[in-house]
Design a protein around this motif. Structure first.
Motif, PDB file in Angstrom:
ATOM      1  N   PRO A   1       0.819  -1.217   0.000  1.00  0.00           N
ATOM      2  CA  PRO A   1       0.000   0.000   0.000  1.00  0.00           C
ATOM      3  C   PRO A   1       0.853   1.267   0.000  1.00  0.00           C
ATOM      4  O   PRO A   1       1.867   1.344   0.707  1.00  0.00           O
ATOM      5  N   ASN A   2       0.457   2.243  -0.791  1.00  0.00           N
ATOM      6  CA  ASN A   2       1.175   3.519  -0.832  1.00  0.00           C
ATOM      7  C   ASN A   2       1.242   4.179   0.535  1.00  0.00           C
ATOM      8  O   ASN A   2       2.194   4.880   0.860  1.00  0.00           O
ATOM      9  N   ALA A   3       0.206   3.972   1.341  1.00  0.00           N
ATOM     10  CA  ALA A   3       0.159   4.584   2.671  1.00  0.00           C
ATOM     11  C   ALA A   3       1.290   4.085   3.567  1.00  0.00           C
ATOM     12  O   ALA A   3       1.692   4.771   4.507  1.00  0.00           O
ATOM     13  N   LEU A   4       1.794   2.880   3.271  1.00  0.00           N
ATOM     14  CA  LEU A   4       2.842   2.284   4.104  1.00  0.00           C
ATOM     15  C   LEU A   4       4.223   2.374   3.454  1.00  0.00           C
ATOM     16  O   LEU A   4       5.197   1.834   3.981  1.00  0.00           O
ATOM     17  N   SER A   5       4.295   3.044   2.303  1.00  0.00           N
ATOM     18  CA  SER A   5       5.576   3.125   1.596  1.00  0.00           C
ATOM     19  C   SER A   5       6.092   4.556   1.479  1.00  0.00           C
ATOM     20  O   SER A   5       6.981   4.828   0.689  1.00  0.00           O
ATOM     21  N   GLY A   6       5.504   5.450   2.250  1.00  0.00           N
ATOM     22  CA  GLY A   6       5.981   6.826   2.272  1.00  0.00           C
ATOM     23  C   GLY A   6       5.330   7.737   1.262  1.00  0.00           C
ATOM     24  O   GLY A   6       5.568   8.942   1.254  1.00  0.00           O
ATOM     25  N   ARG A   7       4.485   7.199   0.367  1.00  0.00           N
ATOM     26  CA  ARG A   7       3.802   8.029  -0.622  1.00  0.00           C
ATOM     27  C   ARG A   7       2.471   8.490  -0.043  1.00  0.00           C
ATOM     28  O   ARG A   7       1.547   7.695   0.142  1.00  0.00           O
ATOM     29  N   THR A   8       2.387   9.735   0.296  1.00  0.00           N
ATOM     30  CA  THR A   8       1.182  10.251   0.951  1.00  0.00           C
ATOM     31  C   THR A   8       0.470  11.248   0.047  1.00  0.00           C
ATOM     32  O   THR A   8       1.055  11.821  -0.866  1.00  0.00           O
ATOM     33  N   TYR A   9      -0.806  11.417   0.281  1.00  0.00           N
ATOM     34  CA  TYR A   9      -1.543  12.504  -0.366  1.00  0.00           C
ATOM     35  C   TYR A   9      -2.518  13.094   0.633  1.00  0.00           C
ATOM     36  O   TYR A   9      -2.983  12.408   1.549  1.00  0.00           O
TER      37      TYR A   9
END
Length: 453
Positions: A337-345
């Motif tokens: 998940p992007n949320a757990l890989s440092g990619r935030t929005y």
């Protein structure tokens, strides 16, 4: 009747105190409500129902403390009463995997939301350890609430709880309608900012018009199906009153998503039942609406009806249909998940439940949610031939709710058992109740088949 009078008084006084910011009397009334819970297990359930279903009890701090809400303080008297009640049936009374999968799906959404906060705590500075603990407690309260209702209450008492749900929502509906009556310019808010009424569009006590519009649209579909499918001769006044109020609020909400939900709900119900009864009822209702001075309805949907290009549609949909929203959705299709890989929005551009779940859980998490919906649908689809009328109603309702959740998940974030942030809101409370109630109906049917033949 006494229970309705008590809940009405509690609601009216606390709502008046909340909108007028009378903190001391508001806090005093909550203490009275908690004391009232000790009078019986049923009353503890009714007060907790009020806390779970009415948003302003969460947004109004008690004596300046946001950590204290009615839901949290009402949980302790409920828990004490619960410990003294004998268990009548198991929570998973039918011992089915669909039950376990649904509970797992709800918990999974909340778990990944907590993980996101831990992985990116700087993005959520307002989340202190106490707030995080409160977030977890709120999920536990909801699950214990349903365990208390369906594990330790008899069938008649459970019916009364659902009637209380309807009554509480009627009170909220009347409050919203009064806000619109006192601010009629709201109906023409599409004409320009000079007639916009933000106190209704983004109401502090009931949420945005999309939130309460979609809620009451779904409630209308549910009460409409219950009304036109029931074969009993006795009149369910609460259901009829709820149906009228929820339709009225749907119409005046100016929420195009609420209109869409209402249309697909009635349309799918027609296809499921394979008869013209729901269409005839819906046609009569539509005729009454068109005979009324409802020019504001056309003004609201005019921009979408006249759209001639993608840009026109994007503008008409407040930007939720756009290349950026689509790109964001596609970028979230990842195993990790992007949320757990440092990619935030900062914002879910499409305001889509499935996009939010993709961001927090990845493609495997979204696939699991879809599998849960499929399993529940398949389970109730297999029981469509059952003769028992009450069970038939709930079989159709659960199938309909699953289809609505799947479709609406692409255009809104809160039309599900739990929203993608991890909060079980009004729609979640109501539909989870209907799921557990449908399980109870199946349990009764399986144990009393001869009485239905």
């Amino acid at each position: 009747m006494n229970r309705y009078i008590s809940i009405s008084l509690f609601y009216v006084i606390t709502y008046y105190c909340a909108i007028n910011e009378i903190a001391e009397i508001y806090a005093l009334m909550l203490i009275v409500m908690v004391i009232f819970q000790f009078s019986s297990f049923e009353n503890s359930i009714y007060i907790l129902s009020l806390a779970l279903l009415i948003p302003f009890f969460d947004t109004t701090p008690i004596l300046g403390s946001e950590k204290l809400t009615l839901e949290r303080i009402a949980f302790f008297p409920f828990l004490l009463q619960l410990s003294n009640k004998i268990q009548i049936r198991k929570f998973n009374m039918n011992k089915k995997n669909s039950f376990n999968f649904l509970i797992s799906a709800v918990i999974l959404v909340a778990f990944f939301s907590i993980l996101q906060i831990i992985f990116d705590i700087n993005q959520y500075e307002y989340f202190t350890p106490f707030r995080l603990l409160g977030f977890i407690i709120d999920i536990i309260i909801v699950l214990f609430f349903f365990y208390g209702v369906f594990g330790k209450m008899n069938n008649k008492s459970i019916d009364k709880v659902f009637d209380m749900f309807l009554f509480i929502l009627i009170l909220e509906g009347i409050s919203i309608l009064l806000l619109i009556i006192y601010n009629p310019n709201y109906l023409y808010s599409t004409l320009g900012p000079e007639v916009r009424v933000y106190s209704i569009e983004r109401n502090l006590y009931f949420g945005t018009r999309n939130v309460w519009g979609i809620l009451f649209s779904l409630i209308f579909v549910i009460t409409f199906i219950r009304f036109q499918m029931r074969k009993r001769k006795n009149i369910d006044l609460l259901n009829i009153l709820m149906m009228i109020i929820s339709l009225t609020i749907t119409v005046v909400s100016l929420s195009r998503r609420a209109y869409f939900l209402c249309l697909i709900g009635i349309g799918i119900a027609f296809l499921m039942q394979r008869n013209f009864k729901p269409i005839i009822f819906a046609g009569l209702i539509a005729l009454v609406i068109f005979l009324l001075p409802t020019d504001f309805l056309y003004l609201r949907v005019e921009s979408m009806l006249l759209a001639r290009s993608f840009e026109d549609l994007r503008y008409a949909s407040s930007g939720t249909i756009s290349y950026e929203a689509t790109e964001q959705f596609l970028n979230n299709i990842t195993i990790i998940p992007n949320a757990l890989s440092g990619r935030t929005y900062e914002r879910n551009l499409s305001e889509s439940l499935w996009s939010g779940i993709l961001y927090r859980q990845g493609v495997l998490g979204l696939l699991f949610q879809f599998i849960v919906l499929f399993l529940i649908y398949r389970k109730y689809n297999a029981k469509l031939t059952i003769r028992a009328n009450d069970l038939q109603v709930h079989v159709v309702l659960m199938k309909l709710i699953i289809i609505i959740f799947f479709i609406m998940g692409f255009i809104t974030s809160g039309c599900y058992f739990i929203n993608f942030i991890g909060y079980i809101q009004q729609i979640g409370i109501i539909t989870l109740f209907l799921f557990f109630y449908s399980e109870l109906m199946i349990f009764k049917y399986e144990n009393n088949k001869l009485s239905y033949l």
